[in-house]
Design a protein around this motif. Structure first.
Motif, short mmCIF file in Angstrom:
data_model
loop_
_atom_site.label_atom_id
_atom_site.label_comp_id
_atom_site.label_asym_id
_atom_site.label_seq_id
_atom_site.Cartn_x
_atom_site.Cartn_y
_atom_site.Cartn_z
N VAL A 6 -1.58 7.66 -10.03
CA VAL A 6 -2.83 7.17 -10.61
C VAL A 6 -3.97 7.33 -9.62
CG1 VAL A 6 -4.05 5.10 -11.40
CG2 VAL A 6 -1.73 5.58 -12.22
N PHE A 7 -3.71 6.98 -8.36
CA PHE A 7 -4.76 7.06 -7.33
C PHE A 7 -4.58 8.33 -6.51
CE2 PHE A 7 -4.25 2.34 -7.85
CZ PHE A 7 -5.43 2.18 -8.58
N GLN A 8 -5.48 9.28 -6.74
CA GLN A 8 -5.43 10.57 -6.05
C GLN A 8 -6.80 10.89 -5.48
OE1 GLN A 8 -4.26 13.64 -8.80
NE2 GLN A 8 -2.63 12.43 -9.76
N THR A 9 -6.80 11.78 -4.47
CA THR A 9 -8.06 12.32 -3.97
C THR A 9 -8.52 13.42 -4.92
OG1 THR A 9 -7.00 14.05 -2.64
CG2 THR A 9 -7.29 11.88 -1.60
N LYS A 10 -9.69 13.97 -4.67
CA LYS A 10 -10.20 15.05 -5.52
C LYS A 10 -9.29 16.27 -5.50
CE LYS A 10 -15.08 13.75 -5.14
NZ LYS A 10 -16.43 14.16 -4.67
N ASN A 11 -8.54 16.42 -4.41
CA ASN A 11 -7.62 17.54 -4.28
C ASN A 11 -6.22 17.23 -4.81
OD1 ASN A 11 -9.61 19.12 -3.00
ND2 ASN A 11 -9.12 18.21 -1.02
N GLY A 12 -6.06 16.03 -5.39
CA GLY A 12 -4.77 15.66 -5.95
C GLY A 12 -3.78 15.10 -4.95
N ASN A 13 -4.27 14.75 -3.75
CA ASN A 13 -3.39 14.21 -2.71
C ASN A 13 -3.33 12.68 -2.78
OD1 ASN A 13 -2.92 16.81 -1.60
ND2 ASN A 13 -4.87 16.68 -0.49
N THR A 14 -2.32 12.12 -2.13
CA THR A 14 -2.20 10.66 -2.05
C THR A 14 -3.33 10.11 -1.18
OG1 THR A 14 0.20 10.80 -2.23
CG2 THR A 14 -0.70 8.76 -1.30
N VAL A 15 -3.89 8.97 -1.58
CA VAL A 15 -4.97 8.36 -0.80
C VAL A 15 -4.41 7.88 0.53
CG1 VAL A 15 -6.69 6.51 -0.72
CG2 VAL A 15 -6.20 7.67 -2.89
N ASN A 16 -5.02 8.32 1.61
CA ASN A 16 -4.58 7.98 2.96
C ASN A 16 -4.92 6.53 3.31
OD1 ASN A 16 -5.27 7.83 6.04
ND2 ASN A 16 -3.89 9.58 5.82
N ARG A 17 -3.99 5.85 3.99
CA ARG A 17 -4.20 4.45 4.37
C ARG A 17 -5.46 4.27 5.23
NH1 ARG A 17 -0.95 -0.33 5.43
NH2 ARG A 17 0.86 0.73 4.53
N SER A 18 -5.64 5.15 6.21
CA SER A 18 -6.80 5.01 7.10
C SER A 18 -8.11 5.24 6.36
CB SER A 18 -6.69 5.99 8.28
OG SER A 18 -6.64 7.33 7.83
N ASN A 19 -8.11 6.17 5.40
CA ASN A 19 -9.31 6.40 4.60
C ASN A 19 -9.63 5.19 3.73
OD1 ASN A 19 -9.66 8.96 5.63
ND2 ASN A 19 -8.64 9.99 3.94
N PHE A 20 -8.58 4.58 3.17
CA PHE A 20 -8.78 3.38 2.36
C PHE A 20 -9.35 2.25 3.20
CE2 PHE A 20 -7.11 -0.71 0.78
CZ PHE A 20 -7.71 -0.73 -0.47
N ARG A 21 -8.82 2.07 4.41
CA ARG A 21 -9.33 1.03 5.29
C ARG A 21 -10.81 1.26 5.61
NH1 ARG A 21 -4.45 0.90 9.69
NH2 ARG A 21 -3.10 -0.65 8.70
N PHE B 46 0.82 -1.21 0.00
CA PHE B 46 0.00 0.00 0.00
C PHE B 46 0.86 1.26 0.00
CE2 PHE B 46 -2.54 3.43 1.67
CZ PHE B 46 -3.75 3.26 1.00
N CYS B 47 1.95 1.24 0.76
CA CYS B 47 2.83 2.41 0.85
C CYS B 47 3.56 2.69 -0.46
CB CYS B 47 3.83 2.24 1.98
SG CYS B 47 4.94 0.82 1.78
N GLU B 48 3.45 1.74 -1.42
CA GLU B 48 4.12 1.91 -2.71
C GLU B 48 3.16 2.34 -3.82
OE1 GLU B 48 7.54 -1.55 -1.98
OE2 GLU B 48 5.66 -2.03 -3.04
N LEU B 49 1.88 2.47 -3.49
CA LEU B 49 0.90 2.83 -4.51
C LEU B 49 1.19 4.19 -5.14
CD1 LEU B 49 -2.54 1.64 -3.06
CD2 LEU B 49 -1.27 0.67 -4.97
N ASN B 50 1.87 5.07 -4.40
CA ASN B 50 2.20 6.38 -4.96
C ASN B 50 3.23 6.28 -6.08
OD1 ASN B 50 4.25 5.66 -3.14
ND2 ASN B 50 4.78 7.78 -2.72
N LYS B 51 3.88 5.11 -6.19
CA LYS B 51 4.83 4.88 -7.28
C LYS B 51 4.13 4.48 -8.58
CE LYS B 51 8.31 5.51 -4.47
NZ LYS B 51 9.13 6.75 -4.55
N LEU B 52 2.86 4.14 -8.46
CA LEU B 52 2.07 3.80 -9.64
C LEU B 52 1.59 5.12 -10.25
CD1 LEU B 52 0.66 1.76 -11.50
CD2 LEU B 52 -1.23 1.69 -9.85
N THR B 53 2.22 5.53 -11.31
CA THR B 53 1.93 6.83 -11.93
C THR B 53 1.48 6.66 -13.38
OG1 THR B 53 4.21 7.08 -12.70
CG2 THR B 53 3.69 7.92 -10.47
#
Length: 269
Positions: free
Chosen positions: A216-231, A165-172
């Motif tokens: 690839v996976f961003q919030t509406k504001n362009g931020n990284t999806v938070n782990r706790s929000n995903f859970r 999960f911590c590597e999802l930000n590498k998926l661009t």
């Protein structure tokens, strides 16, 4: 008297012992519908989900069935555990029943009746971290049917690519063009190939979301999806899909029990 004799052998300090004597004299330990209702109200106040409350309630009723009108005691708890074992339940399931009974005893201030949970063996620990192919498909299908495209794709990426999960930000968007994701593990660069079937859908997903560069996976504001929000989204999806909430973990969606991962494609528009 049984409770008192048990306390004489097991009390840790005089305060606990005096409390047990007081309870033996002035309080009964019969489980009543009123006590079960109170227990459920405590669960509601603690913010437990409806599925969790239903599970606890069902498990306590199993204990009531075993007691068959008898008063609860530490020896009865031990006998209840033996009864569950004789019924052929797995250690993990027995622990679930005993944990519910322990929590009930804690709420009722019957701490001296609680039992220790048995440690799980390796195979049961692995089973606990996995979900079935059917549950996996339910989660992804339900997410797609409820316009939760990002959640559906994140689940499938975690299952299919080996990404943490911590590597999802590498998926661009850029990595979709090269066909692989670069991550660092144990201080070494590692290239993970993106399966063709999921790469096609990820490109489609970025078009749907108007993402032209970056993660690839961003919030509406362009931020990284938070782990706790995903859970939290995953737990809510479990409820929506009618899947056990225990399946709502990152570890579970990365360990689906099947030979060939099913894949549910995105719609073209």
């Amino acid at each position: 008297m049984i409770i008192l004799a048990d306390a004489l052998l097991n009390f840790k300090n005089i305060k606990d012992f005096v409390y047990v004597i007081w309870r033996c004299v002035f309080m009964s330990a019969y489980i009543t519908p009123k006590q079960i209702s109170y227990f459920i109200s405590v669960l509601h106040k603690a913010g437990k989900s409806d599925n969790t409350i239903t599970s606890y309630s069902r498990n306590i009723k199993k204990l009531v069935l075993f007691l068959d009108g008898s008063e609860l005691s530490k020896p009865q708890m031990v006998a209840y555990k033996k009864w569950l074992q004789d019924k052929g339940f797995k250690h993990r399931t027995i622990n679930t029943y005993i944990a519910a009974a322990n929590y009930f005893c804690e709420i009722m201030k019957w701490q001296d009746m609680k039992l220790k949970l048995d440690p799980l063996d390796y195979e049961e620990l692995q089973e606990r971290r996995q979900i079935s192919s059917e549950s996996y498909k339910k989660l992804v299908y339900t997410a797609l049917q409820n316009d939760k495209e990002r959640l559906a794709m994140m689940i499938q990426v975690l299952c299919h690519t080996g990404l943490r999960f911590c590597e999802l930000n590498k998926l661009t968007v850029e990595s979709l063009r090269t066909g692989y994701i670069e991550v660092i593990r144990k201080k070494q660069n590692v290239k993970l190939e993106i399966p063709e079937i999921i790469k096609s859908d990820l490109s489609k997903y970025t078009q749907h979301q108007n993402i032209i560069s970056g993660e690839v996976f961003q919030t509406k504001n362009g931020n990284t999806v938070n782990r706790s929000n995903f859970r939290r989204e995953l737990k809510n999806l479990c409820i929506l899909a009618g899947v056990d909430e225990e399946a709502g973990s990152i570890q579970c969606v990365k360990n689906v029990v099947l030979d060939a991962y099913p894949y549910l494609k995105l719609k073209n528009d």
